[in-house]
Design an enzyme around this catalytic site. Structure first.
Site, short mmCIF file in Angstrom:
data_model
loop_
_atom_site.label_atom_id
_atom_site.label_comp_id
_atom_site.label_asym_id
_atom_site.label_seq_id
_atom_site.Cartn_x
_atom_site.Cartn_y
_atom_site.Cartn_z
NE ARG A 75 14.86 54.70 39.51
CZ ARG A 75 15.91 54.55 40.32
NH1 ARG A 75 17.11 54.29 39.82
NH2 ARG A 75 15.76 54.69 41.63
CG ASN A 116 12.66 55.58 49.19
OD1 ASN A 116 13.38 54.58 49.10
ND2 ASN A 116 11.53 55.58 49.88
CG ASP A 127 10.12 58.60 46.45
OD1 ASP A 127 10.21 57.36 46.62
OD2 ASP A 127 9.81 59.39 47.37
CG HIS A 137 21.10 56.38 48.94
ND1 HIS A 137 20.54 55.13 49.10
CD2 HIS A 137 22.21 56.39 49.71
CE1 HIS A 137 21.30 54.43 49.94
NE2 HIS A 137 22.31 55.15 50.31
CB CYS A 175 30.14 75.06 38.49
SG CYS A 175 28.38 74.76 38.23
N GLY A 223 10.28 49.61 55.41
CA GLY A 223 10.31 49.27 53.99
C GLY A 223 11.69 49.25 53.38
CG ASN A 279 10.56 45.46 55.54
OD1 ASN A 279 10.04 45.89 54.51
ND2 ASN A 279 11.83 45.18 55.63
CG LEU A 280 5.30 42.99 52.08
CD1 LEU A 280 3.95 43.61 52.48
CD2 LEU A 280 5.51 43.12 50.57
CD GLU A 281 9.36 40.08 51.74
OE1 GLU A 281 9.81 40.82 50.86
OE2 GLU A 281 8.49 39.23 51.56
C1 BV8 Z 1 29.56 53.79 50.06
C2 BV8 Z 1 20.42 55.85 44.54
C3 BV8 Z 1 31.66 54.58 50.94
C4 BV8 Z 1 20.52 55.59 43.07
C5 BV8 Z 1 21.25 53.87 45.73
C6 BV8 Z 1 29.73 47.02 53.39
C7 BV8 Z 1 29.42 45.73 53.07
C8 BV8 Z 1 29.12 45.40 51.72
C9 BV8 Z 1 29.08 46.36 50.70
C10 BV8 Z 1 29.36 47.64 51.04
C11 BV8 Z 1 29.70 47.97 52.36
N1 BV8 Z 1 29.93 49.31 52.39
C12 BV8 Z 1 29.76 49.81 51.12
C13 BV8 Z 1 29.41 48.82 50.29
C14 BV8 Z 1 29.14 48.97 48.85
C15 BV8 Z 1 27.71 49.43 48.54
C16 BV8 Z 1 26.72 48.40 49.00
O1 BV8 Z 1 26.09 48.51 50.03
N2 BV8 Z 1 26.56 47.39 48.13
C17 BV8 Z 1 25.54 46.36 48.44
C18 BV8 Z 1 24.72 46.11 47.19
C19 BV8 Z 1 26.17 45.13 48.95
N3 BV8 Z 1 27.39 50.73 49.15
C20 BV8 Z 1 27.79 51.85 48.49
O2 BV8 Z 1 28.41 51.86 47.44
C21 BV8 Z 1 27.39 53.17 49.16
N4 BV8 Z 1 28.53 54.06 49.22
O3 BV8 Z 1 29.58 52.81 50.74
O4 BV8 Z 1 30.52 54.78 50.05
C22 BV8 Z 1 31.23 54.86 52.38
C23 BV8 Z 1 31.43 53.92 53.38
C24 BV8 Z 1 31.09 54.21 54.71
C25 BV8 Z 1 30.48 55.40 55.05
C26 BV8 Z 1 30.27 56.25 54.04
C27 BV8 Z 1 30.61 55.98 52.67
C28 BV8 Z 1 26.34 53.94 48.30
C29 BV8 Z 1 25.12 53.13 48.13
C30 BV8 Z 1 24.01 53.99 47.48
C31 BV8 Z 1 23.65 53.51 46.09
N5 BV8 Z 1 22.50 54.24 45.58
N6 BV8 Z 1 20.19 54.59 45.27
C32 BV8 Z 1 19.26 54.95 42.51
O5 BV8 Z 1 18.25 54.87 43.22
O6 BV8 Z 1 19.34 54.60 41.33
S1 BV8 Z 1 20.93 52.38 46.58
C33 BV8 Z 1 19.24 52.01 46.26
O7 BV8 Z 1 19.12 50.66 46.54
C34 BV8 Z 1 18.26 52.69 47.20
O8 BV8 Z 1 18.59 54.01 47.48
C35 BV8 Z 1 18.35 51.81 48.45
O9 BV8 Z 1 19.41 52.21 49.26
C36 BV8 Z 1 18.69 50.48 47.87
C37 BV8 Z 1 17.45 49.65 47.79
O10 BV8 Z 1 17.23 49.17 49.08
P1 BV8 Z 1 15.77 49.32 49.74
O11 BV8 Z 1 15.34 50.74 49.68
O12 BV8 Z 1 15.86 48.62 51.01
O13 BV8 Z 1 14.82 48.55 48.68
P2 BV8 Z 1 14.71 46.97 48.41
O14 BV8 Z 1 13.96 46.83 47.15
O15 BV8 Z 1 16.02 46.31 48.56
O16 BV8 Z 1 13.79 46.45 49.62
C38 BV8 Z 1 12.46 46.88 49.69
C39 BV8 Z 1 11.93 46.44 51.05
O17 BV8 Z 1 10.59 46.92 51.15
C40 BV8 Z 1 11.89 44.93 51.21
O18 BV8 Z 1 12.32 44.60 52.53
C41 BV8 Z 1 10.41 44.58 51.00
O19 BV8 Z 1 10.01 43.50 51.81
C42 BV8 Z 1 9.73 45.84 51.50
N7 BV8 Z 1 8.42 46.14 50.89
C43 BV8 Z 1 8.03 45.92 49.59
N8 BV8 Z 1 6.74 46.35 49.43
C44 BV8 Z 1 6.35 46.87 50.64
C45 BV8 Z 1 7.42 46.74 51.57
N9 BV8 Z 1 7.35 47.15 52.85
C46 BV8 Z 1 6.16 47.69 53.25
N10 BV8 Z 1 5.07 47.85 52.42
C47 BV8 Z 1 5.13 47.45 51.12
N11 BV8 Z 1 4.06 47.60 50.34
#
Ligand code: BV8
Length: 237
Positions: A59, A95, A97, A112, A123, A179, A205-207
């Protein structure tokens, strides 16, 4: 024009820059091809650092060749316009990036983490890192071997700058999510918090996202079109 705007961006804002999103309707997202629990958790890194580092190396190389798009540039313009009016933009991104910064945004909260940074598990030092990261690499600061990991937030880990984010949510006059699918927490809960503070909310958003019902207003279309149009309305409105 609102004085203090809170913008949350997700993978959709970088999709037109050639960086894959995580979930999309066509099942081609990153998490459709790779299992996040095998690649984006501290347990996975402890179990198999080579595979996890290779995933982020790929990536990182891809990001080197990416370019910011019109949505990134429009948000940099909004930051300048609000500052000129004595207001401010809080730009929080999920993101990893650096396309917001490459488009000219000065203040970006990477909740993130960042792909072009590495952190030492010994360290704790965080430093810029643009090349591949090998398990054998030693920390340039403390010298301990094999202690470097991508400075990104994995599932189960605490996101970064949460206090600054909470403060900005409380002070905002407008909350806008751009997004993002609203699938990952705590980011997906920010809109509900903003509403609780009586802040108007808008989804671009796209959708419709999974939490689309939380938004007062929605604008659907590709970010490179919808975001510049929205900023133009605000700045020239
Ligand atoms: C945590 C970095 C404790 C690494 C990432 C409550 C309920 C359920 C689950 C949980 C909960 N609380 C915590 C959890 C667990 C978990 C979680 O949420 N799990 C999910 C899967 C259910 N969360 C965690 O573990 C988080 N930590 O909770 O710690 C805590 C609690 C409270 C307060 C503080 C701490 C840590 C989560 C972070 C993980 N790391 N990224 C890496 O990148 O490899 S997450 C990663 O995925 C991204 O950073 C981003 O967050 C996520 C992706 O989501 P989006 O960015 O929205 O992308 P996606 O593809 O899903 O959607 C794209 C959108 O764009 C779509 O809507 C699409 O329509 C649109 N689109 C597409 N093309 C276009 C467009 N829009 C416009 N134009 C276009 N052209």
């Amino acid at each position: 024009m609102p004085k203090h705007i809170f913008v949350l961006t997700g993978a959709g804002v970088s999709a037109e820059s050639g960086l894959g999103t995580f979930r999309d309707k066509h099942g081609e997202g990153i998490w459709a091809r790779f299992d996040p629990m095998k690649l984006a958790t501290p347990e996975a890194f402890a179990r198999d650092p080579q595979t996890v580092l290779a995933f982020y190396d790929a990536r990182r190389r891809n990001l080197v060749n990416a370019k910011p798009n019109a949505a990134h540039f429009a948000l940099a313009r909004l930051e300048r316009a609000l500052a000129a009016r004595g207001g401010g933009l809080t730009l929080v991104t999920q993101n990893i990036d650096d396309l917001h910064e490459r488009a000219g945004s000065k203040e970006v909260i990477h909740m993130h983490g960042e792909l072009f940074k590495a952190r030492c598990l010994e360290c704790g030092s965080v430093r810029p890192w643009f090349d591949d990261l090998e398990p054998s690499h030693a920390c340039p600061d403390c010298g301990s071997p094999g202690s470097l990991r991508p400075h990104v937030v994995w599932f189960g880990e605490m996101p970064l700058r949460m206090d600054d984010i909470e403060d900005a949510l409380r002070r905002a006059d407008l909350f806008v999510a751009i997004g993002t699918s609203g699938a990952v927490y705590p980011a997906a809960a920010f809109v509900a918090e903003a509403r609780a503070y009586g802040v108007p909310t808008c989804e671009i958003n796209l959708e419709a996202a999974e939490n689309a019902y939380c938004f007062d207003e929605a604008r659907y279309g590709s970010a490179s079109e919808t975001v510049p149009a929205w900023v133009e309305e605000l700045v020239e409105g």
